[in-house]
Design an enzyme around this catalytic site. Structure first.
Site, PDB file in Angstrom:
ATOM      1  N   TYR A 190       0.897  -1.284   0.086  1.00 33.34           N
ATOM      2  CA  TYR A 190      -0.219  -0.106  -0.201  1.00 33.34           C
ATOM      3  C   TYR A 190       0.664   1.620  -0.150  1.00 33.34           C
ATOM      4  O   TYR A 190       2.033   1.165   0.681  1.00 33.34           O
ATOM      5  CB  TYR A 190      -0.536  -0.233   1.297  1.00 33.34           C
ATOM      6  N   ASP A 214       9.517   1.907  -0.831  1.00 31.13           N
ATOM      7  CA  ASP A 214       8.343   3.392   0.209  1.00 31.13           C
ATOM      8  C   ASP A 214       9.193   2.446   2.105  1.00 31.13           C
ATOM      9  O   ASP A 214       8.387   2.069   2.253  1.00 31.13           O
ATOM     10  CB  ASP A 214       7.214   3.139  -0.235  1.00 31.13           C
ATOM     11  N   LYS A 255       4.370   9.837   8.634  1.00 29.15           N
ATOM     12  CA  LYS A 255       3.884   9.217  10.095  1.00 29.15           C
ATOM     13  C   LYS A 255       5.226   9.332  11.411  1.00 29.15           C
ATOM     14  O   LYS A 255       5.368  10.636  11.014  1.00 29.15           O
ATOM     15  CB  LYS A 255       4.759   7.485   9.778  1.00 29.15           C
TER      16      LYS A 255
HETATM   17  C1  LIG Z   1       0.747   4.787   5.706  1.00 30.68           C
HETATM   18  C2  LIG Z   1       1.380   4.638   4.936  1.00 30.68           C
HETATM   19  C3  LIG Z   1       1.214   4.985   3.253  1.00 30.68           C
HETATM   20  C4  LIG Z   1       0.342   6.351   3.102  1.00 30.68           C
HETATM   21  O1  LIG Z   1       0.111   7.228   4.360  1.00 30.68           O
HETATM   22  P1  LIG Z   1      -0.614   8.138   4.578  1.00 30.68           P
HETATM   23  O2  LIG Z   1       0.290   9.337   5.202  1.00 30.68           O
HETATM   24  O3  LIG Z   1      -1.850   7.309   5.472  1.00 30.68           O
HETATM   25  O4  LIG Z   1      -0.640   9.276   3.778  1.00 30.68           O
HETATM   26  C5  LIG Z   1       2.198   4.891   1.889  1.00 30.68           C
HETATM   27  N1  LIG Z   1       2.985   4.162   2.458  1.00 30.68           N
HETATM   28  C6  LIG Z   1       3.168   3.332   3.608  1.00 30.68           C
HETATM   29  C7  LIG Z   1       3.798   1.676   2.623  1.00 30.68           C
HETATM   30  C8  LIG Z   1       2.612   3.855   4.020  1.00 30.68           C
HETATM   31  O5  LIG Z   1       2.487   2.387   5.655  1.00 30.68           O
END
Ligand SMILES: *Cc1c(COP(=O)(O)O)cnc(C)c1O
Length: 430
Positions: free
Chosen positions: A147, A242, A270
């Site tokens: 994701y 990511d 995060k």
């Molecule tokens: C949480 C997450 C996102 C998205 O971040 P948001 O701040 O919710 O838009 C993208 N990539 C990874 C791996 C994530 O865990």
């Protein structure tokens, strides 16, 4: 165990559903994966959450990852207070942006330059635009079950086999928007090799969760990341890690330091916002300098680099610089994971346990989970039973089998041992 009263949450949820779609501002919060009414939270302190009915829970969600220092960390709070008194936002550069960029670069040397945004989604969306503009190619490879936020072109379900086109997973995403996206099985380097040997010259980037954390926790197989690095180098493809979840989570230098594979671009979010909305993307200077105003690739943000959010990030990273914290996170996470694994074994409940540092998952399945196809084989009804059993006993895990549990620096051995004891009770009822 006394029956919890959740009257106020139930009442508020009914009200919220009239005003906010599904009563929530992000779908997974609605408890759709486990049933029941989501709890409305009043406050957080350390490793505890309190709901509006005054029930207290040991929190293993940590706002889905950002709160590695726990709730309301006093040093973070005090510096935020200080920052706020200087004004909330200027839309002009501040020293704070430079400080946070430097902290990130020192921790993760592959980020020679960094651009701040406001969420993980924005970071991945911008990184993909950048990779496309830099390579002058359109196609993107992602992996099933990874994701990267709700970016249009990434909301795709893989076609059957590498040759059929994927389809959008959400209405509102035109087929045309995903026609350049190829989704392959996570951990399957042969599939990547096969596609790249045919279409390498079309592919702008490969984006991957270094440790998949959005289908439960699925670590990369040995040589998967090295393989991606090698293939992307060979075909001139931009490799995007990511690390929105894993950055500053599994190690101060992120998952890339743990596995010692350096990408061209990295996305963050995060933890670098310390609980406030922040995202970032960064990487090689020659690529990053293609972004406006140096280069022609456009990306902007009214509140990007917001001074209050930068402050929260700076304090959080400054605290995390004390690397002994990661050692202690490792020991505590190991204690919880080993405890839960032993309970499953003793009671004879099939489960597969994964963990990297302070992110972990108990999959209710009798098979190893190595990708999305194997993750989907889990007994999600059993997970729902686990979730509600734990919640009734005062332990707040993610309301979905396909999420990670996070340890914070302020969880104590006492809370961890109580978690394992509660788990023993819950699982005996299965
Ligand atoms: C949480 C997450 C996102 C998205 O971040 P948001 O701040 O919710 O838009 C993208 N990539 C990874 C791996 C994530 O865990």
């Amino acid at each position: 165990m006394s029956k919890r009263i959740t009257e106020k949450s139930e009442k508020l949820f009914a009200e919220a559903q009239n005003l906010i779609p599904g009563g929530v501002n992000s779908p997974v919060r609605a408890f759709g994966g486990v049933g029941g009414t989501p709890l409305f939270i009043k406050s957080g302190a350390g490793c505890y959450l309190t709901d509006i009915d005054d029930n207290k829970y040991v929190d293993y969600v940590g706002s889905w990852g950002p709160l590695i220092l726990g709730h309301a960390e006093p040093r973070v709070i005090s510096r935020i207070h200080e920052a706020v008194t200087n004004g909330m936002s200027y839309g002009a550069p501040t020293e704070l942006e430079v400080i946070l960029a430097q902290l990130i670069k020192d921790a993760m040397p592959s980020l020679e330059k960094v651009r701040m945004v406001n969420s993980g989604t924005e970071a991945t969306m911008s990184a993909i635009r950048l990779a496309r503009g830099f390579t002058k190619r359109d196609a993107v490879i992602k992996f099933d079950g990874c994701y990267h936020g709700h970016v249009d072109s990434l909301l795709i379900q893989a076609g059957s086999g590498a040759t059929t086109l994927g389809t959008p997973t959400s209405p509102g995403v035109p087929q045309d928007f995903v026609k350049h996206t190829i989704s392959l099985p996570y951990n399957d380097i042969d599939a990547v090799n096969e596609v790249c040997s045919r279409r390498g010259k079309d592919i702008a980037c490969i984006i991957v969760e270094v440790i998949a954390g959005n289908m439960g926790v699925v670590p990369p197989k040995k040589n998967f990341l090295e393989g991606l690095r090698e293939i992307t180098k060979k075909h001139g493809i931009v490799l995007v890690f990511d690390e929105v979840m894993t950055g500053f989570r599994v190690a101060y230098g992120g998952a890339q330091s743990l596995y010692n594979v350096m990408p061209d671009l990295t996305t963050l979010g995060k933890i670098i916002g310390g609980g406030l909305p922040v995202g970032a993307y960064g990487g090689k200077r020659e690529i990053m300098d293609c972004i406006s105003p140096v280069g022609a690739i456009y990306q902007a943000g009214t509140l990007s680099g917001n001074p209050v959010a930068m402050t929260a990030g700076i304090v959080t990273l400054e605290i995390l610089k004390d690397k002994t914290l990661y050692q202690s996170l490792e020991e505590k996470s190991q204690r919880l994971a080993a405890g839960m694994e032993k309970v499953c074994k003793d009671v004879g409940i099939p489960a597969y346990h994964t963990r990297v540092g302070s992110m972990m998952c108990t999959f209710f399945t009798d098979q190893p989970v190595i990708d999305y196809a194997t993750a989907k084989l889990c007994n999600t009804k059993r997970y729902a039973g686990f979730f509600h059993g734990m919640l009734d006993r005062g332990f707040y895990f993610a309301p979905s089998q396909f999420e990670a549990a996070f340890m914070s620096t302020v969880h104590g051995e006492k809370e961890i041992d109580e978690t394992v004891d509660a788990f023993k009770e819950v699982i005996k009822g299965f």
